[in-house]
Design an enzyme around this catalytic site. Structure first.
Site, short mmCIF file in Angstrom:
data_model
loop_
_atom_site.label_atom_id
_atom_site.label_comp_id
_atom_site.label_asym_id
_atom_site.label_seq_id
_atom_site.Cartn_x
_atom_site.Cartn_y
_atom_site.Cartn_z
N CYS A 178 0.96 -1.24 -0.29
CA CYS A 178 0.19 0.12 0.19
C CYS A 178 0.57 1.33 0.06
CB CYS A 178 -1.37 -0.08 1.31
SG CYS A 178 -2.03 -1.62 1.64
N ARG A 227 3.91 0.72 -6.65
CA ARG A 227 3.85 -0.80 -5.68
C ARG A 227 2.93 -1.77 -5.82
NH1 ARG A 227 7.13 1.32 -1.31
NH2 ARG A 227 4.97 0.94 0.27
N TRP A 259 -3.70 -2.01 -0.96
CA TRP A 259 -3.59 -3.81 -1.78
C TRP A 259 -4.54 -4.58 -0.45
CZ3 TRP A 259 -1.10 -7.67 0.06
CH2 TRP A 259 -0.70 -8.86 -1.77
N ASN A 291 -1.08 1.30 6.16
CA ASN A 291 -0.19 0.53 5.80
C ASN A 291 0.18 -0.68 6.68
OD1 ASN A 291 -0.42 1.72 3.54
ND2 ASN A 291 2.12 2.41 3.41
N GLY A 292 0.22 -2.07 6.60
CA GLY A 292 0.21 -3.07 7.23
C GLY A 292 -0.79 -3.99 7.57
N GLU A 346 14.38 -17.61 -11.63
CA GLU A 346 14.43 -16.59 -11.96
C GLU A 346 13.03 -15.71 -13.22
OE1 GLU A 346 13.21 -12.44 -11.74
OE2 GLU A 346 13.48 -14.11 -10.07
N LYS A 389 10.14 -14.38 -13.31
CA LYS A 389 9.64 -13.51 -14.22
C LYS A 389 8.58 -13.18 -15.55
CE LYS A 389 11.81 -11.19 -12.94
NZ LYS A 389 10.99 -10.36 -11.98
N GLU A 410 4.97 -14.12 -13.37
CA GLU A 410 4.44 -12.25 -12.87
C GLU A 410 3.62 -11.62 -13.81
OE1 GLU A 410 7.87 -10.91 -9.56
OE2 GLU A 410 8.33 -11.31 -11.20
N HIS A 467 12.78 -36.25 -12.23
CA HIS A 467 12.21 -36.77 -11.64
C HIS A 467 10.88 -36.16 -11.31
CE1 HIS A 467 15.68 -38.85 -10.10
NE2 HIS A 467 16.45 -37.44 -10.58
N LYS A 473 5.11 -3.47 -5.41
CA LYS A 473 6.85 -3.77 -5.67
C LYS A 473 7.58 -3.87 -4.04
CE LYS A 473 10.21 -2.64 -7.42
NZ LYS A 473 11.18 -3.30 -8.74
#
Length: 598
Positions: A2, A30, A77, A103-104, A471, A475, A478, A494, A593
């Site tokens: 947020c 963000r 958020w 926020n939090g 990664e 990416k 995302e 496997h 973010k």
């Protein structure tokens, strides 16, 4: 996550509404699902909307609240309650005399809410935040002044928070933080409050950082900072070492593409003054003795950088383990006394901060590897190693990942007490040029067009290329919302081989010509035999291209740095897949973010 903004101007300065809207737009990277403002201009006006900041701007035009000298704003958020107008911040008390943004996560909000309801308070949202203005209201009714009421409310909270409040017919802003960042901007026209510097970098680069447990009161003429007991705290202004232009798109369609192309410059900054081509040395401005072992703690992309860093440390004879930060507990130390390295782009990642605090409580030394000067991780750790990537606005990390890789590699060489050969030094010094050549010559866009309709994507690699494969998959998922997975190449047989299909490409990262490369080529043959198309990312030394449908090339270099170059191709591939699909690349759904809640 947020985003918080606040502004209080001196007489004759800018309208708070314009400053706050600009700040919210600067914080859109963000991640958020609703936005709102509270403006104090004699009355308290709150306007908030589900959706993007543009929806809020339209609502402001309809409501026309008029000019105001003070206000707060927020991009939310969702954590408690779905995205909606009612759940958007700011939240107010029963009489609409106080507005709060937060926020939090307030862990004891249900208990507080039940207590307040029993006293007659009515709630309009599903959020945990809404208890705060009602707690303030209750304290005001008991005779407290505004500051005492704000402090009283904050004292009741358990959990993490960055909170700001404004009152009807009052020209001040109150704020407090605990485990969630807040920074104050200072200029001649007034004072700014934000969860992140980009909110006000258009106006000032002079900042004051709040620490956990600190309170702030902003008036048109002063900023007062104090501790939980009300004792004043003196702070020195810090200067942010970048400007608003650094955070712009510079003509690129997306921040992410701009930041991919900024990697040569970012890596030069990361290496500057640290790698000496004449003396053939690596020197970091750190003081560390007797490092017998290292634990790296991180999340997401930073975790992949940490996996890479652990391998570079082990190559220098230094025992190193990597932990997902949210899984790191005191038992992870198991009687050891390692150096604990928190790898975090923002320096505010809640899980990583929690792991570092666990380590410190157990007596371990800590080091932050971060991009953000003045961040919580940098301030709380014993020392900090900055990756110097500059501002990164796109939610999906790109240049910060490459800079983390190189900072950790340089750290491993430095910690290895001189075990640096000339080839390593030369490879580091030429790395930015090699990255530029990948950017200039990549055919990732054409390859992406071939596979934009694929049902899934699988990434494989060994050694230094394994974290890069992980990664690459992260990416792609995302920003494209397509299914992607990364594996150690040897793990294909496997289980994952069962997933091979003719419309599900395997992206194989194969560099060098050692035993690992040869084994990965064998894995590629296994994939090919099962009908799956192969995209090889290679320096051409292993001949893997003869078994691939498409090839993305990288220059020859040292094995540890070839993985960095391979990652550039994977970033471009992910970007162009997402672009072909028309995804909102800079602001992928459901993601943020800076993840400041656990």
């Amino acid at each position: 996550m947020c985003g918080i903004v606040g502004y209080i101007g001196r007489e004759g300065q800018e309208d708070a509404r314009d400053v706050l809207v600009g700040g919210l737009e600067n914080l859109e990277y963000r991640g958020y699902d609703s936005a709102g403002l509270a403006l104090s201009n004699g009355d308290l006006t709150v306007v908030k909307r589900e959706g993007e900041v543009t929806e809020l701007v339209s609502a402001l035009e309809e409501n026309n609240p008029g000019a105001a000298p003070v206000g707060i704003g927020h991009t939310r958020w969702s954590t408690h309650g779905e995205p909606s107008d009612a759940n958007a911040h700011p939240h107010t008390d029963c009489s609409d005399d106080v507005a709060v943004v937060h926020n939090g996560i307030i862990e004891n909000y249900e208990q507080l809410k039940a207590e307040l309801r029993a006293d007659g308070h009515q709630f309009e949202s599903e959020t945990d935040t809404e208890v705060v203005p009602h707690l303030i209201e209750a304290a005001l009714k008991r005779g407290a002044d505004r500051e005492s009421a704000f402090r009283s409310a904050v004292d009741r909270l358990e959990g993490s928070y960055a909170i700001a409040a404004v009152f009807e017919d009052a020209d001040d802003v109150f704020a407090a933080r605990q485990d969630s960042p807040l920074v104050i901007g200072v200029d001649e026209g007034g004072y700014y409050l934000a969860s992140d510097v980009p909110a006000f970098i258009d106006h000032t680069d002079q900042v004051l950082y709040l620490e956990d447990g600190e309170f702030a009161r902003l008036t048109p003429e002063t900023v007062g900072i104090s501790d939980a007991d009300g004792r004043p705290i003196e702070k020195s202004l810090a200067t942010v070492e970048w400007d608003a232009e650094d955070a712009g798109k510079s003509g690129y369609d997306h921040y992410m593409l701009k930041e991919i192309h900024e990697q040569p410059r970012a890596l030069r900054k990361c290496l500057r003054g640290r790698v000496d081509g004449i003396e053939r040395t690596v020197d970091l401005d750190l003081e560390l003795d007797d490092v017998g072992g290292v634990h790296l703690v991180a999340c997401g992309t930073s975790y992949h950088a940490a996996l890479y860093g652990a391998q570079t440390l082990r190559s220098q004879g230094i025992p190193a383990q990597t932990f997902v930060a949210s899984e790191y507990t005191r038992s992870s130390l198991a009687g050891q006394s390692p150096l604990v390295i928190g790898v975090t782009q923002s320096g505010e990642t809640a899980d990583t901060l929690g792991a570092l605090r666990t380590a410190r409580a157990a007596g371990a030394r800590t080091l932050a590897v971060t991009n953000t000067v003045g961040s919580t991780a940098a301030r709380e750790c014993d020392q900090a190693l900055y990756v110097r990537a500059g501002p990164e606005i796109g939610v999906a990390a790109t240049k910060t990942f490459a800079s983390q890789q190189i900072a950790l590699h340089a750290f491993a060489l430095w910690l290895g007490e001189g075990m640096v050969d000339s080839d390593q030094i030369d490879a580091l010094r030429t790395l930015p040029d090699h990255v530029q050549s990948v950017l200039d010559d990549s055919n990732a866009r054409n390859v992406a067009r071939e596979y934009v309709d694929a049902s899934a994507f699988f990434f494989i690699g060994r050694g230094y290329n394994h974290p890069v494969a992980l990664e690459g998959a992260l990416k792609l998922k995302e920003i494209s919302y397509e299914h992607a997975e990364g594996f150690a190449a040897g793990e294909l047989k496997h289980g994952p081989l069962a997933l091979m299909e003719d419309d599900a490409p395997v992206i194989a990262v194969v560099t060098g010509d050692d035993e690992r490369a040869r084994k990965t080529v064998s894995n590629v043959k296994e994939v090919q035999a099962r009908g799956a198309p192969v995209i090889a990312v290679t320096d051409g030394r292993s001949d893997v291209e003869q078994y691939a449908n498409h090839v993305l090339t990288v220059p020859e270099t040292e094995p540890v740095l070839a993985a960095v170059l391979a990652n550039i191709q994977l970033q471009l591939f992910a970007y162009w897949i997402a672009a072909e699909l028309g995804r909102p690349i800079d602001k992928p759904r459901h993601l943020a973010k800076s993840v400041t809640v656990e």
